[in-house]
Design a protein around this motif. Structure first.
Motif, PDB file in Angstrom:
ATOM      1  N   ALA A 383     -13.809  32.348 -43.485  1.00 25.32           N
ATOM      2  CA  ALA A 383     -13.228  33.652 -43.821  1.00 25.32           C
ATOM      3  C   ALA A 383     -12.906  33.716 -45.314  1.00 25.32           C
ATOM      4  O   ALA A 383     -13.122  34.747 -45.965  1.00 25.32           O
ATOM      5  CB  ALA A 383     -11.964  33.896 -42.998  1.00 25.32           C
ATOM      6  N   LYS A 384     -12.416  32.620 -45.863  1.00 26.86           N
ATOM      7  CA  LYS A 384     -12.125  32.586 -47.299  1.00 26.86           C
ATOM      8  C   LYS A 384     -13.401  32.735 -48.117  1.00 26.86           C
ATOM      9  O   LYS A 384     -13.402  33.355 -49.192  1.00 26.86           O
ATOM     10  CB  LYS A 384     -11.402  31.297 -47.670  1.00 26.86           C
ATOM     11  CG  LYS A 384      -9.947  31.262 -47.222  1.00 26.86           C
ATOM     12  CD  LYS A 384      -9.251  29.981 -47.638  1.00 26.86           C
ATOM     13  CE  LYS A 384      -7.775  30.008 -47.225  1.00 26.86           C
ATOM     14  NZ  LYS A 384      -7.075  28.762 -47.601  1.00 26.86           N
ATOM     15  N   ASN A 385     -14.498  32.182 -47.619  1.00 22.37           N
ATOM     16  CA  ASN A 385     -15.764  32.328 -48.337  1.00 22.37           C
ATOM     17  C   ASN A 385     -16.225  33.779 -48.373  1.00 22.37           C
ATOM     18  O   ASN A 385     -16.803  34.234 -49.362  1.00 22.37           O
ATOM     19  CB  ASN A 385     -16.837  31.441 -47.695  1.00 22.37           C
ATOM     20  CG  ASN A 385     -16.535  29.970 -47.872  1.00 22.37           C
ATOM     21  OD1 ASN A 385     -15.868  29.593 -48.835  1.00 22.37           O
ATOM     22  ND2 ASN A 385     -16.995  29.142 -46.958  1.00 22.37           N
ATOM     23  N   ILE A 386     -15.971  34.511 -47.279  1.00 24.37           N
ATOM     24  CA  ILE A 386     -16.288  35.944 -47.284  1.00 24.37           C
ATOM     25  C   ILE A 386     -15.405  36.659 -48.296  1.00 24.37           C
ATOM     26  O   ILE A 386     -15.864  37.522 -49.057  1.00 24.37           O
ATOM     27  CB  ILE A 386     -16.083  36.559 -45.878  1.00 24.37           C
ATOM     28  CG1 ILE A 386     -17.024  35.892 -44.867  1.00 24.37           C
ATOM     29  CG2 ILE A 386     -16.326  38.066 -45.917  1.00 24.37           C
ATOM     30  CD1 ILE A 386     -18.490  36.062 -45.182  1.00 24.37           C
ATOM     31  N   ILE A 387     -14.137  36.290 -48.343  1.00 20.45           N
ATOM     32  CA  ILE A 387     -13.207  36.877 -49.320  1.00 20.45           C
ATOM     33  C   ILE A 387     -13.689  36.608 -50.742  1.00 20.45           C
ATOM     34  O   ILE A 387     -13.678  37.495 -51.594  1.00 20.45           O
ATOM     35  CB  ILE A 387     -11.789  36.310 -49.100  1.00 20.45           C
ATOM     36  CG1 ILE A 387     -11.197  36.858 -47.792  1.00 20.45           C
ATOM     37  CG2 ILE A 387     -10.877  36.642 -50.281  1.00 20.45           C
ATOM     38  CD1 ILE A 387      -9.886  36.217 -47.385  1.00 20.45           C
ATOM     39  N   LEU A 388     -14.144  35.383 -50.997  1.00 19.69           N
ATOM     40  CA  LEU A 388     -14.609  35.032 -52.341  1.00 19.69           C
ATOM     41  C   LEU A 388     -15.878  35.765 -52.740  1.00 19.69           C
ATOM     42  O   LEU A 388     -16.157  35.938 -53.925  1.00 19.69           O
ATOM     43  CB  LEU A 388     -14.850  33.519 -52.420  1.00 19.69           C
ATOM     44  CG  LEU A 388     -13.608  32.633 -52.439  1.00 19.69           C
ATOM     45  CD1 LEU A 388     -13.987  31.171 -52.277  1.00 19.69           C
ATOM     46  CD2 LEU A 388     -12.846  32.831 -53.743  1.00 19.69           C
ATOM     47  N   SER A 389     -16.653  36.205 -51.759  1.00 21.79           N
ATOM     48  CA  SER A 389     -17.936  36.850 -52.062  1.00 21.79           C
ATOM     49  C   SER A 389     -17.793  38.339 -52.375  1.00 21.79           C
ATOM     50  O   SER A 389     -18.764  38.974 -52.780  1.00 21.79           O
ATOM     51  CB  SER A 389     -18.900  36.677 -50.880  1.00 21.79           C
ATOM     52  OG  SER A 389     -18.490  37.475 -49.768  1.00 21.79           O
ATOM     53  N   GLN A 390     -16.591  38.896 -52.200  1.00 22.68           N
ATOM     54  CA  GLN A 390     -16.400  40.337 -52.380  1.00 22.68           C
ATOM     55  C   GLN A 390     -16.052  40.684 -53.833  1.00 22.68           C
ATOM     56  O   GLN A 390     -15.410  39.893 -54.530  1.00 22.68           O
ATOM     57  CB  GLN A 390     -15.275  40.844 -51.466  1.00 22.68           C
ATOM     58  CG  GLN A 390     -15.535  40.619 -49.989  1.00 22.68           C
ATOM     59  CD  GLN A 390     -16.823  41.268 -49.522  1.00 22.68           C
ATOM     60  OE1 GLN A 390     -17.043  42.465 -49.736  1.00 22.68           O
ATOM     61  NE2 GLN A 390     -17.686  40.480 -48.895  1.00 22.68           N
TER      62      GLN A 390
END
Length: 493
Positions: A383-390
């Motif tokens: 989930a943090k990786n999705i956050i970082l990709s935004q």
């Protein structure tokens, strides 16, 4: 339609494959025989005398477009320089509508480790490996990783290190609410603390949601006026016919509905701080009246015959480029220089390396103090990786609302990748966003042009290894001087 792109370092075995008298199971050529790609991007730390014959050979044997970028590393096992090279090229590819794949096998173990770190966290990519025994196969990484790059202290200047070690700044409780481990933000906190101790006007610039009011309150709370009022005003919400009354107050009977004396914002903030948010939205007629109040330290309530003396410190904030507005004749130059004495320019969240996941965890913990159902809830690595990709165009405000929505969807102790995906709003394509705006509601065409310029010039420079001449050609500009003029005009860093 997405391009299938493979990126890889060039390894020793790959180079030997071009000159070997017998076919070699070299990782890159073997992978290109086994899997179809539309484009190949290769990174090379070897001398050009060795790599160029290999690129010519590989192009002949595969009949594919191949790019080769030479990267000067401190050493083939230096994690810092390898990270910088990989991150730069993956960043260019990320915004190019590609289906990205990374070949892990060529290169040193340090190179492979960095590929895995970036391919599993910051960038969405398939990972492949190639060996003589197993052939070409997609790599199975059986664990979750979440990592956010934070610039090392070795990259800071002596001045920055001195500022960061200032005991007064670090220990002042007024700035505790500004959560960061990013060197740029740490420096801004240090500068804000210096401004707090001086009676000068402060202008805070930055995109919507970057924390301008948070900084304004911290400056007030760390100042000698901390026990006096802090009055926050949104200049964009001023009804034209009531501006004078709202800012300077009115006397009973001054106009229909004025049933009693009413102090304006200047009087309410007397002795303390008046924070004028969205300062760039002030109409020209209001700018004139505000300038007089700032210059002379007096206001005249509507319907009054006498001036009222006020002692107010002014902090202003805007998301607009005010110096550009001055140049275009939309903002008074004398008012700009009156308020722009101490200037703080806050970076957007997407540029605060090291802060995004820290803020995500902090925001969730803060929500848990208001909602006991969230106590103990965590955000998963994926989930943090999705956050970082935004891109977080709405900055911290958007991040907070996204995490709040995700926490509502999540019925477990961990907020998952799918919870975050459901909580995100799908933004329209850039062309729709830029070309289909509702003119009837008013638009700022200079802001639209500025967004385009600030988006594409850094991409072009990065692609051309900071060569202004090459970047200018990519962007259709006459020469590097024209590019420099655009960078100065739109404050492109």
């Amino acid at each position: 339609m997405q391009q299938r792109v493979l990126i890889s370092w060039i390894g020793e075995t790959d180079l030997r494959a071009a000159t070997s008298l017998v076919p070699l199971d070299a990782p890159i050529s073997s992978t290109l025989q086994a899997i179809r790609f539309d484009r190949i991007v290769l990174l090379c730390s070897y001398p050009r005398a060795r790599s160029e014959p290999y690129i010519e050979w590989l192009t002949r044997t595969t009949n594919l477009p191949i790019e080769c970028h030479h990267e000067s590393l401190l050493s083939p096992v230096d994690f810092e320089s390898i990270y910088q090279a990989c991150d730069k090229h993956l960043g260019i590819l990320k915004g190019a509508n590609v289906d990205l794949s990374i070949l892990l096998s060529p290169g040193t173990p340090a190179m492979q480790a960095i590929w895995i770190l970036l391919g599993k966290t910051k960038y969405v990519a398939k990972l492949y490996q190639s060996s003589k025994e197993q052939g070409v196969q997609e790599a199975n990484i059986p664990f979750e990783i979440s990592a956010e790059y934070t610039p090392t202290a070795t990259k800071l200047t002596t001045t920055q290190l001195t500022q960061l070690s200032n005991d007064d700044v670090v220990s002042d409780a007024a700035f505790d609410s500004i959560i960061t481990q990013n060197p740029v933000m740490q420096r801004l906190k240090s500068q804000a603390y210096i401004l707090a101790k001086r009676e000068v006007p402060v202008l805070i610039q930055g995109e919507t949601g970057t924390g301008k009011e948070l900084f304004a309150r911290a400056v007030h709370n760390a100042s000698e006026r901390s026990d006096k009022p802090f009055v926050a005003v949104n200049c964009g919400a001023f009804p034209t016919e009531l501006v004078d009354s709202m800012l300077f107050g009115h006397k009973k009977g001054a106009f229909t509905g004025a049933s009693s004396d009413q102090p304006g914002y200047f009087q309410q903030a007397n002795g303390g701080t008046l924070f004028l948010d969205e300062f760039g939205e002030l109409a020209p007629s209001v700018q004139v009246r505000l300038l007089r109040a700032l210059q002379e330290g007096v206001v005249t309530p509507v319907g009054a015959s006498k001036e009222v003396k006020v002692d107010v410190r002014i902090i202003t904030a805007t998301h607009r480029n005010l110096i550009q507005a001055v140049q275009d004749g939309h903002f008074r130059e004398d008012l700009f220089y009156r308020v722009a004495v101490g200037v703080l320019t806050l970076p957007p969240l997407r540029n605060r390396q090291g802060d995004i996941t820290l803020l995500a965890d902090t925001l969730l913990a803060d929500m848990a103090t208001q909602d006991t159902a969230l106590i103990g809830k965590k955000i998963s690595s994926n989930a943090k990786n999705i956050i970082l990709s935004q891109p977080w165009l709405g900055n911290i405000r958007e991040l907070r609302s996204t995490i709040l929505r995700a926490s509502l969807w999540s019925d477990e102790d961990v907020i998952t990748e799918e919870d975050i995906r459901q909580a995100l709003f799908e933004r329209p394509h850039d062309s729709t966003n830029l070309l289909d705006r509702d003119v009837s509601q008013g638009i700022d065409i200079q802001d639209i042009i500025s967004d385009l310029v600030r988006h594409y010039i850094p991409k072009a420079l990065s692609h051309c290894n900071d060569s202004k001449s090459k970047a200018a050609k990519l962007l259709g500009l006459k020469n590097y001087q024209t590019l420099t003029n655009w960078m100065d005009k739109y404050d492109v860093k």
